[in-house]
Design a protein around this motif. Structure first.
Motif, PDB file in Angstrom:
ATOM      1  N   GLU A 162       0.822  -1.205   0.000  1.00  0.00           N
ATOM      2  CA  GLU A 162       0.000   0.000   0.000  1.00  0.00           C
ATOM      3  C   GLU A 162       0.857   1.256   0.000  1.00  0.00           C
ATOM      4  O   GLU A 162       0.504   2.257  -0.649  1.00  0.00           O
ATOM      5  CB  GLU A 162      -0.950  -0.007   1.207  1.00  0.00           C
ATOM      6  N   ARG A 163       1.989   1.212   0.673  1.00  0.00           N
ATOM      7  CA  ARG A 163       2.880   2.383   0.640  1.00  0.00           C
ATOM      8  C   ARG A 163       3.376   2.634  -0.784  1.00  0.00           C
ATOM      9  O   ARG A 163       3.418   3.785  -1.250  1.00  0.00           O
ATOM     10  CB  ARG A 163       4.056   2.187   1.595  1.00  0.00           C
ATOM     11  N   VAL A 164       3.728   1.568  -1.494  1.00  0.00           N
ATOM     12  CA  VAL A 164       4.163   1.704  -2.884  1.00  0.00           C
ATOM     13  C   VAL A 164       3.020   2.226  -3.752  1.00  0.00           C
ATOM     14  O   VAL A 164       3.219   3.103  -4.610  1.00  0.00           O
ATOM     15  CB  VAL A 164       4.685   0.352  -3.420  1.00  0.00           C
ATOM     16  N   LEU A 165       1.811   1.716  -3.536  1.00  0.00           N
ATOM     17  CA  LEU A 165       0.678   2.157  -4.345  1.00  0.00           C
ATOM     18  C   LEU A 165       0.337   3.627  -4.099  1.00  0.00           C
ATOM     19  O   LEU A 165       0.013   4.364  -5.039  1.00  0.00           O
ATOM     20  CB  LEU A 165      -0.539   1.281  -4.055  1.00  0.00           C
ATOM     21  N   LEU A 166       0.419   4.065  -2.850  1.00  0.00           N
ATOM     22  CA  LEU A 166       0.130   5.475  -2.563  1.00  0.00           C
ATOM     23  C   LEU A 166       1.205   6.380  -3.149  1.00  0.00           C
ATOM     24  O   LEU A 166       0.894   7.437  -3.719  1.00  0.00           O
ATOM     25  CB  LEU A 166       0.007   5.685  -1.055  1.00  0.00           C
ATOM     26  N   GLU A 167       2.462   5.988  -3.044  1.00  0.00           N
ATOM     27  CA  GLU A 167       3.541   6.763  -3.667  1.00  0.00           C
ATOM     28  C   GLU A 167       3.362   6.797  -5.188  1.00  0.00           C
ATOM     29  O   GLU A 167       3.584   7.831  -5.827  1.00  0.00           O
ATOM     30  CB  GLU A 167       4.905   6.172  -3.315  1.00  0.00           C
ATOM     31  N   SER A 168       2.970   5.670  -5.770  1.00  0.00           N
ATOM     32  CA  SER A 168       2.742   5.619  -7.218  1.00  0.00           C
ATOM     33  C   SER A 168       1.635   6.582  -7.619  1.00  0.00           C
ATOM     34  O   SER A 168       1.730   7.287  -8.630  1.00  0.00           O
ATOM     35  CB  SER A 168       2.366   4.192  -7.635  1.00  0.00           C
ATOM     36  N   THR A 169       0.572   6.619  -6.825  1.00  0.00           N
ATOM     37  CA  THR A 169      -0.548   7.509  -7.113  1.00  0.00           C
ATOM     38  C   THR A 169      -0.105   8.964  -7.088  1.00  0.00           C
ATOM     39  O   THR A 169      -0.447   9.751  -7.987  1.00  0.00           O
ATOM     40  CB  THR A 169      -1.674   7.270  -6.093  1.00  0.00           C
ATOM     41  N   LEU A 170       0.682   9.334  -6.087  1.00  0.00           N
ATOM     42  CA  LEU A 170       1.174  10.715  -6.007  1.00  0.00           C
ATOM     43  C   LEU A 170       2.107  11.050  -7.163  1.00  0.00           C
ATOM     44  O   LEU A 170       2.210  12.206  -7.567  1.00  0.00           O
ATOM     45  CB  LEU A 170       1.896  10.941  -4.677  1.00  0.00           C
ATOM     46  N   ALA A 171       2.784  10.026  -7.702  1.00  0.00           N
ATOM     47  CA  ALA A 171       3.708  10.237  -8.821  1.00  0.00           C
ATOM     48  C   ALA A 171       2.998  10.233 -10.169  1.00  0.00           C
ATOM     49  O   ALA A 171       3.657  10.347 -11.213  1.00  0.00           O
ATOM     50  CB  ALA A 171       4.787   9.161  -8.802  1.00  0.00           C
ATOM     51  N   GLY A 172       1.669  10.099 -10.161  1.00  0.00           N
ATOM     52  CA  GLY A 172       0.918  10.139 -11.410  1.00  0.00           C
ATOM     53  C   GLY A 172       0.849   8.819 -12.156  1.00  0.00           C
ATOM     54  O   GLY A 172       0.469   8.799 -13.335  1.00  0.00           O
ATOM     55  N   LEU A 173       1.201   7.732 -11.482  1.00  0.00           N
ATOM     56  CA  LEU A 173       1.163   6.419 -12.113  1.00  0.00           C
ATOM     57  C   LEU A 173      -0.192   5.753 -11.890  1.00  0.00           C
ATOM     58  O   LEU A 173      -0.821   5.936 -10.845  1.00  0.00           O
ATOM     59  CB  LEU A 173       2.246   5.510 -11.542  1.00  0.00           C
ATOM     60  N   SER A 174      -0.608   4.969 -12.857  1.00  0.00           N
ATOM     61  CA  SER A 174      -1.738   4.062 -12.679  1.00  0.00           C
ATOM     62  C   SER A 174      -1.183   2.693 -12.316  1.00  0.00           C
ATOM     63  O   SER A 174      -0.061   2.343 -12.694  1.00  0.00           O
ATOM     64  CB  SER A 174      -2.570   3.980 -13.961  1.00  0.00           C
ATOM     65  N   THR A 175      -1.970   1.911 -11.607  1.00  0.00           N
ATOM     66  CA  THR A 175      -1.466   0.630 -11.101  1.00  0.00           C
ATOM     67  C   THR A 175      -2.542  -0.440 -11.175  1.00  0.00           C
ATOM     68  O   THR A 175      -3.726  -0.162 -11.119  1.00  0.00           O
ATOM     69  CB  THR A 175      -1.012   0.747  -9.633  1.00  0.00           C
ATOM     70  N   SER A 176      -2.078  -1.669 -11.311  1.00  0.00           N
ATOM     71  CA  SER A 176      -2.932  -2.833 -11.115  1.00  0.00           C
ATOM     72  C   SER A 176      -2.074  -3.921 -10.498  1.00  0.00           C
ATOM     73  O   SER A 176      -0.836  -3.859 -10.528  1.00  0.00           O
ATOM     74  CB  SER A 176      -3.576  -3.304 -12.416  1.00  0.00           C
ATOM     75  N   LEU A 177      -2.729  -4.904  -9.930  1.00  0.00           N
ATOM     76  CA  LEU A 177      -2.040  -5.982  -9.230  1.00  0.00           C
ATOM     77  C   LEU A 177      -2.448  -7.308  -9.839  1.00  0.00           C
ATOM     78  O   LEU A 177      -3.571  -7.460 -10.320  1.00  0.00           O
ATOM     79  CB  LEU A 177      -2.407  -5.986  -7.740  1.00  0.00           C
ATOM     80  N   THR A 178      -1.548  -8.266  -9.797  1.00  0.00           N
ATOM     81  CA  THR A 178      -1.928  -9.618 -10.170  1.00  0.00           C
ATOM     82  C   THR A 178      -1.317 -10.607  -9.191  1.00  0.00           C
ATOM     83  O   THR A 178      -0.106 -10.605  -8.963  1.00  0.00           O
ATOM     84  CB  THR A 178      -1.530  -9.971 -11.616  1.00  0.00           C
ATOM     85  N   SER A 179      -2.195 -11.407  -8.608  1.00  0.00           N
ATOM     86  CA  SER A 179      -1.730 -12.512  -7.770  1.00  0.00           C
ATOM     87  C   SER A 179      -1.908 -13.829  -8.507  1.00  0.00           C
ATOM     88  O   SER A 179      -1.612 -14.894  -7.966  1.00  0.00           O
ATOM     89  CB  SER A 179      -2.535 -12.549  -6.461  1.00  0.00           C
ATOM     90  N   HIS A 180      -2.382 -13.737  -9.756  1.00  0.00           N
ATOM     91  CA  HIS A 180      -2.760 -14.938 -10.503  1.00  0.00           C
ATOM     92  C   HIS A 180      -1.642 -15.987 -10.553  1.00  0.00           C
ATOM     93  O   HIS A 180      -1.873 -17.150 -10.200  1.00  0.00           O
ATOM     94  CB  HIS A 180      -3.203 -14.538 -11.909  1.00  0.00           C
ATOM     95  N   PRO A 181      -0.418 -15.631 -10.961  1.00  0.00           N
ATOM     96  CA  PRO A 181       0.630 -16.656 -11.013  1.00  0.00           C
ATOM     97  C   PRO A 181       1.187 -17.040  -9.647  1.00  0.00           C
ATOM     98  O   PRO A 181       2.013 -17.941  -9.549  1.00  0.00           O
ATOM     99  CB  PRO A 181       1.716 -15.998 -11.876  1.00  0.00           C
ATOM    100  N   LEU A 182       0.721 -16.364  -8.597  1.00  0.00           N
ATOM    101  CA  LEU A 182       1.208 -16.658  -7.252  1.00  0.00           C
ATOM    102  C   LEU A 182       0.246 -17.551  -6.482  1.00  0.00           C
ATOM    103  O   LEU A 182       0.549 -17.962  -5.359  1.00  0.00           O
ATOM    104  CB  LEU A 182       1.419 -15.349  -6.472  1.00  0.00           C
ATOM    105  N   GLU A 183      -0.902 -17.838  -7.072  1.00  0.00           N
ATOM    106  CA  GLU A 183      -1.909 -18.641  -6.391  1.00  0.00           C
ATOM    107  C   GLU A 183      -1.594 -20.135  -6.463  1.00  0.00           C
ATOM    108  O   GLU A 183      -2.161 -20.924  -5.708  1.00  0.00           O
ATOM    109  CB  GLU A 183      -3.291 -18.349  -6.979  1.00  0.00           C
ATOM    110  N   ASP A 184      -0.721 -20.521  -7.390  1.00  0.00           N
ATOM    111  CA  ASP A 184      -0.265 -21.900  -7.514  1.00  0.00           C
ATOM    112  C   ASP A 184       1.170 -21.973  -6.993  1.00  0.00           C
ATOM    113  O   ASP A 184       2.031 -21.194  -7.407  1.00  0.00           O
ATOM    114  CB  ASP A 184      -0.331 -22.350  -8.976  1.00  0.00           C
ATOM    115  N   ARG A 185       1.433 -22.895  -6.102  1.00  0.00           N
ATOM    116  CA  ARG A 185       2.742 -22.948  -5.447  1.00  0.00           C
ATOM    117  C   ARG A 185       3.885 -23.106  -6.455  1.00  0.00           C
ATOM    118  O   ARG A 185       4.923 -22.452  -6.350  1.00  0.00           O
ATOM    119  CB  ARG A 185       2.777 -24.088  -4.424  1.00  0.00           C
ATOM    120  N   GLU A 186       3.681 -23.965  -7.459  1.00  0.00           N
ATOM    121  CA  GLU A 186       4.735 -24.184  -8.445  1.00  0.00           C
ATOM    122  C   GLU A 186       5.026 -22.922  -9.246  1.00  0.00           C
ATOM    123  O   GLU A 186       6.190 -22.566  -9.470  1.00  0.00           O
ATOM    124  CB  GLU A 186       4.341 -25.324  -9.385  1.00  0.00           C
ATOM    125  N   LEU A 187       3.971 -22.237  -9.682  1.00  0.00           N
ATOM    126  CA  LEU A 187       4.167 -21.014 -10.454  1.00  0.00           C
ATOM    127  C   LEU A 187       4.784 -19.917  -9.597  1.00  0.00           C
ATOM    128  O   LEU A 187       5.608 -19.133 -10.079  1.00  0.00           O
ATOM    129  CB  LEU A 187       2.837 -20.540 -11.048  1.00  0.00           C
TER     130      LEU A 187
END
Length: 330
Positions: free
Chosen positions: A264-289
């Motif tokens: 969240e600290r990174v996302l708030l700093e990104s917002t202040l810097a004018g960046l748009s953001t999205s997150l993906t946990s998709h490849p992290l939901e499988d232990r092997e991936l």
């Protein structure tokens, strides 16, 4: 020095700002209790909002709650309070994730650098829209790396070869969902289609899905799956997405809570810097991936989140539960 009063309205505002944090599929897996006599806010996991299929160990749940905890810290500092925070304060009660004593400024110094992040709490959005190919300046990257480090995490901007690896892992995760339909149960549960999207207080509503991807390589999860979404358009996405890996040295509940605060600290700093953001946990939901997501040349021991950053349209605000549903007092 003026004594800061902690009335019900102040506490309600703090929790409202805390709960703007992102969480997996916007499940909002948190509960708060305020003990007025002790000026103590307790943060608990909400087991009814856990995801047994895609988050069986509750790693993502802890990360979401950690993000809410960081927002609470920022909101408290903005309200001239000192959030004295303890993670997992009772080993006999693992669902109690954190306690925050809202101390008076006369008792302890404030983290004044948190104050400037406050406007970004309400401005932050998850954007599943195309970003431009414009590069992120090195000074901005350095600010984001420092933001993660301040919360005991590591932010890595992987090189081209590893970005390609991450994109392949996202593709592999999508293929696994198609082969094993039961793995998609959590997505179906937490997406809101049709009229439900207009009245939802949680989950990912159809208006936040973003356009379908016609080309490009951006790792944007398609929450619709094979379900039709009337009026949804399509668009080309960036071919060289800017990705970042957020990681921690350890991989237990404390590390996950720290990762959530760092995220969240990174996302708030990104917002202040004018960046748009999205997150993906998709490849992290499988232990092997998830093991393959780690860059072996880096110091990131355990990858906790993949971030996509760039310059592009902000996403819409997603729904939030009423504070009365997540906060009890007394």
């Amino acid at each position: 020095m003026t004594h800061v009063q902690l009335d019900e309205q102040t506490v309600t505002t703090l929790v409202a700002e805390a709960t703007t944090a992102p969480s997996m599929h916007n499940a909002q897996p948190w509960r708060f209790r305020f003990l007025a006599a002790e000026r103590l806010l307790l943060l608990r996991a909400d087991p009814d909002r856990a995801m047994p299929r895609s988050d069986p160990g509750n790693r993502a749940l802890h990360i979401g709650c950690g993000a809410a905890l960081f927002n609470l810290r920022v909101a408290a500092v903005h309200a001239s309070l000192v959030p004295l925070t303890r993670l997992l304060p009772d080993r006999r009660d693992p669902s109690l994730l954190a306690s925050v004593r809202l101390a008076d400024p006369s008792e302890a110094p404030r983290e004044k650098d948190l104050w400037r992040l406050h406007p970004a709490i309400r401005q932050r959005r998850t954007s599943r829209h195309p970003f431009s190919e414009r590069d992120i300046p090195e000074n901005v990257r350095a600010t984001l790396r420092d933001a993660a480090a301040r919360e005991k995490a590591i932010l890595l901007f992987p090189g081209r070869w590893h970005v390609e690896t991450l994109l392949e892992l996202v593709h592999d995760a999508e293929d696994r969902d198609l082969v094993h339909a039961e793995g998609n149960e959590d997505v179906v549960r937490w997406t809101r289609l049709g009229n439900e999207a207009d009245t939802a207080v949680d989950g990912v509503p159809a208006y936040a899905f973003g356009p379908r991807k016609t080309d490009g390589k951006a790792p944007v999860r398609d929450f619709s799956g094979r379900r039709p979404v009337p009026g949804r358009g399509s668009a080309g996405f960036e071919r060289t997405p800017h990705l970042a890996l957020l990681g921690t040295r350890g991989d237990g509940p404390t590390d996950w809570l720290e990762a959530g605060q760092a995220l969240e600290r990174v996302l708030l700093e990104s917002t202040l810097a004018g960046l748009s953001t999205s997150l993906t946990s998709h490849p992290l939901e499988d232990r092997e991936l998830r093991l393959l997501a780690r860059d072996p040349r880096s110091g990131v021991g355990h990858v906790q989140m993949v971030l996509r950053l760039g310059y592009g349209p902000k996403g819409p605000a997603t729904p939030r539960r009423p504070v009365a549903d997540v906060l009890s007092i007394g």
